[in-house]
Design a protein around this motif. Structure first.
Motif, PDB file in Angstrom:
ATOM      1  N   LEU A  74       0.834  -1.201   0.000  1.00  0.00           N
ATOM      2  CA  LEU A  74       0.000   0.000   0.000  1.00  0.00           C
ATOM      3  C   LEU A  74       0.871   1.253   0.000  1.00  0.00           C
ATOM      4  O   LEU A  74       0.550   2.239  -0.661  1.00  0.00           O
ATOM      5  CB  LEU A  74      -0.951  -0.012   1.199  1.00  0.00           C
ATOM      6  CG  LEU A  74      -2.002  -1.121   1.170  1.00  0.00           C
ATOM      7  CD1 LEU A  74      -2.689  -1.249   2.515  1.00  0.00           C
ATOM      8  CD2 LEU A  74      -3.021  -0.860   0.072  1.00  0.00           C
ATOM      9  N   GLN A  75       1.984   1.210   0.720  1.00  0.00           N
ATOM     10  CA  GLN A  75       2.911   2.345   0.765  1.00  0.00           C
ATOM     11  C   GLN A  75       3.456   2.639  -0.628  1.00  0.00           C
ATOM     12  O   GLN A  75       3.575   3.791  -1.032  1.00  0.00           O
ATOM     13  CB  GLN A  75       4.071   2.038   1.719  1.00  0.00           C
ATOM     14  CG  GLN A  75       5.059   3.173   1.862  1.00  0.00           C
ATOM     15  CD  GLN A  75       4.535   4.275   2.734  1.00  0.00           C
ATOM     16  OE1 GLN A  75       4.150   4.030   3.859  1.00  0.00           O
ATOM     17  NE2 GLN A  75       4.525   5.485   2.231  1.00  0.00           N
ATOM     18  N   ARG A  76       3.749   1.597  -1.393  1.00  0.00           N
ATOM     19  CA  ARG A  76       4.240   1.796  -2.762  1.00  0.00           C
ATOM     20  C   ARG A  76       3.156   2.380  -3.668  1.00  0.00           C
ATOM     21  O   ARG A  76       3.442   3.146  -4.583  1.00  0.00           O
ATOM     22  CB  ARG A  76       4.770   0.489  -3.344  1.00  0.00           C
ATOM     23  CG  ARG A  76       6.140   0.103  -2.812  1.00  0.00           C
ATOM     24  CD  ARG A  76       6.753  -1.047  -3.572  1.00  0.00           C
ATOM     25  NE  ARG A  76       6.097  -2.322  -3.354  1.00  0.00           N
ATOM     26  CZ  ARG A  76       6.313  -3.135  -2.323  1.00  0.00           C
ATOM     27  NH1 ARG A  76       7.191  -2.799  -1.396  1.00  0.00           N
ATOM     28  NH2 ARG A  76       5.679  -4.282  -2.216  1.00  0.00           N
ATOM     29  N   LYS A  77       1.902   2.009  -3.441  1.00  0.00           N
ATOM     30  CA  LYS A  77       0.799   2.531  -4.250  1.00  0.00           C
ATOM     31  C   LYS A  77       0.469   3.980  -3.890  1.00  0.00           C
ATOM     32  O   LYS A  77      -0.042   4.722  -4.718  1.00  0.00           O
ATOM     33  CB  LYS A  77      -0.462   1.663  -4.083  1.00  0.00           C
ATOM     34  CG  LYS A  77      -0.330   0.247  -4.587  1.00  0.00           C
ATOM     35  CD  LYS A  77       0.011   0.169  -6.044  1.00  0.00           C
ATOM     36  CE  LYS A  77      -1.163   0.295  -6.928  1.00  0.00           C
ATOM     37  NZ  LYS A  77      -0.861   0.145  -8.358  1.00  0.00           N
ATOM     38  N   ILE A  78       0.733   4.364  -2.646  1.00  0.00           N
ATOM     39  CA  ILE A  78       0.420   5.725  -2.171  1.00  0.00           C
ATOM     40  C   ILE A  78       1.701   6.323  -1.572  1.00  0.00           C
ATOM     41  O   ILE A  78       1.815   6.495  -0.353  1.00  0.00           O
ATOM     42  CB  ILE A  78      -0.708   5.696  -1.119  1.00  0.00           C
ATOM     43  CG1 ILE A  78      -1.866   4.814  -1.587  1.00  0.00           C
ATOM     44  CG2 ILE A  78      -1.192   7.110  -0.813  1.00  0.00           C
ATOM     45  CD1 ILE A  78      -2.887   4.493  -0.525  1.00  0.00           C
ATOM     46  N   PRO A  79       2.699   6.628  -2.400  1.00  0.00           N
ATOM     47  CA  PRO A  79       4.011   7.041  -1.880  1.00  0.00           C
ATOM     48  C   PRO A  79       4.004   8.358  -1.111  1.00  0.00           C
ATOM     49  O   PRO A  79       4.884   8.580  -0.276  1.00  0.00           O
ATOM     50  CB  PRO A  79       4.881   7.141  -3.131  1.00  0.00           C
ATOM     51  CG  PRO A  79       3.936   7.289  -4.262  1.00  0.00           C
ATOM     52  CD  PRO A  79       2.667   6.598  -3.855  1.00  0.00           C
ATOM     53  N   ASP A  80       3.028   9.230  -1.351  1.00  0.00           N
ATOM     54  CA  ASP A  80       3.002  10.511  -0.634  1.00  0.00           C
ATOM     55  C   ASP A  80       2.482  10.380   0.795  1.00  0.00           C
ATOM     56  O   ASP A  80       2.622  11.311   1.584  1.00  0.00           O
ATOM     57  CB  ASP A  80       2.151  11.533  -1.391  1.00  0.00           C
ATOM     58  CG  ASP A  80       2.809  11.968  -2.692  1.00  0.00           C
ATOM     59  OD1 ASP A  80       4.045  11.820  -2.818  1.00  0.00           O
ATOM     60  OD2 ASP A  80       2.090  12.440  -3.583  1.00  0.00           O
ATOM     61  N   ALA A  81       1.885   9.250   1.128  1.00  0.00           N
ATOM     62  CA  ALA A  81       1.385   9.036   2.492  1.00  0.00           C
ATOM     63  C   ALA A  81       2.507   8.468   3.351  1.00  0.00           C
ATOM     64  O   ALA A  81       3.171   7.511   2.959  1.00  0.00           O
ATOM     65  CB  ALA A  81       0.205   8.078   2.475  1.00  0.00           C
ATOM     66  N   SER A  82       2.712   9.043   4.515  1.00  0.00           N
ATOM     67  CA  SER A  82       3.732   8.517   5.420  1.00  0.00           C
ATOM     68  C   SER A  82       3.254   7.185   5.991  1.00  0.00           C
ATOM     69  O   SER A  82       2.055   6.879   5.986  1.00  0.00           O
ATOM     70  CB  SER A  82       4.007   9.502   6.557  1.00  0.00           C
ATOM     71  OG  SER A  82       2.908   9.549   7.442  1.00  0.00           O
ATOM     72  N   ARG A  83       4.184   6.410   6.480  1.00  0.00           N
ATOM     73  CA  ARG A  83       3.827   5.114   7.071  1.00  0.00           C
ATOM     74  C   ARG A  83       2.882   5.310   8.259  1.00  0.00           C
ATOM     75  O   ARG A  83       1.957   4.532   8.459  1.00  0.00           O
ATOM     76  CB  ARG A  83       5.108   4.383   7.507  1.00  0.00           C
ATOM     77  CG  ARG A  83       4.912   2.975   7.954  1.00  0.00           C
ATOM     78  CD  ARG A  83       4.368   2.130   6.800  1.00  0.00           C
ATOM     79  NE  ARG A  83       4.265   0.761   7.168  1.00  0.00           N
ATOM     80  CZ  ARG A  83       4.893  -0.219   6.545  1.00  0.00           C
ATOM     81  NH1 ARG A  83       5.649   0.030   5.517  1.00  0.00           N
ATOM     82  NH2 ARG A  83       4.735  -1.444   6.939  1.00  0.00           N
TER      83      ARG A  83
END
Length: 96
Positions: free
Chosen positions: A15-24
């Motif tokens: 999911l992090q790769r799909k939404i790179p602008d969102a922090s963990r």
């Protein structure tokens, strides 16, 4: 995020790769909220390092047609939406 989980991206790193602008941190907060609202369920596998996967509940699956319709509407109105955003925020020209 529900759309990506439905597409098969079930691990937080995916999911992090799909939404790179969102922090963990933001991603984890959102996943916890989706779980609290019974839209997703979290499965923790007893391995080292720990493996966590999310999947949609039946309730979460019921939103997929709605999200799809919104996405289709956005695609159909993309140029108009871009012009409205640029009018309101003149510096927002990099929208892809």
């Amino acid at each position: 995020m529900l759309w990506f989980i439905n597409e098969g991206h079930k691990r937080p790193s995916e999911l992090q790769r799909k939404i790179p602008d969102a922090s963990r941190r933001v991603l984890n907060i959102q996943l916890n909220e989706l779980e609290e609202h019974e839209l997703v369920v979290r499965k923790i596998y007893p391995v080292v390092p720990p493996k966590v996967e999310y999947s949609l509940t039946k309730f979460g699956e019921s939103l997929i047609p709605v999200i799809g319709a919104l996405g289709q509407w956005g695609d159909q109105n993309q140029e108009r939406l871009k012009s409205l955003i640029i009018k309101k925020f003149p510096g927002a020209t990099d929208m892809e």
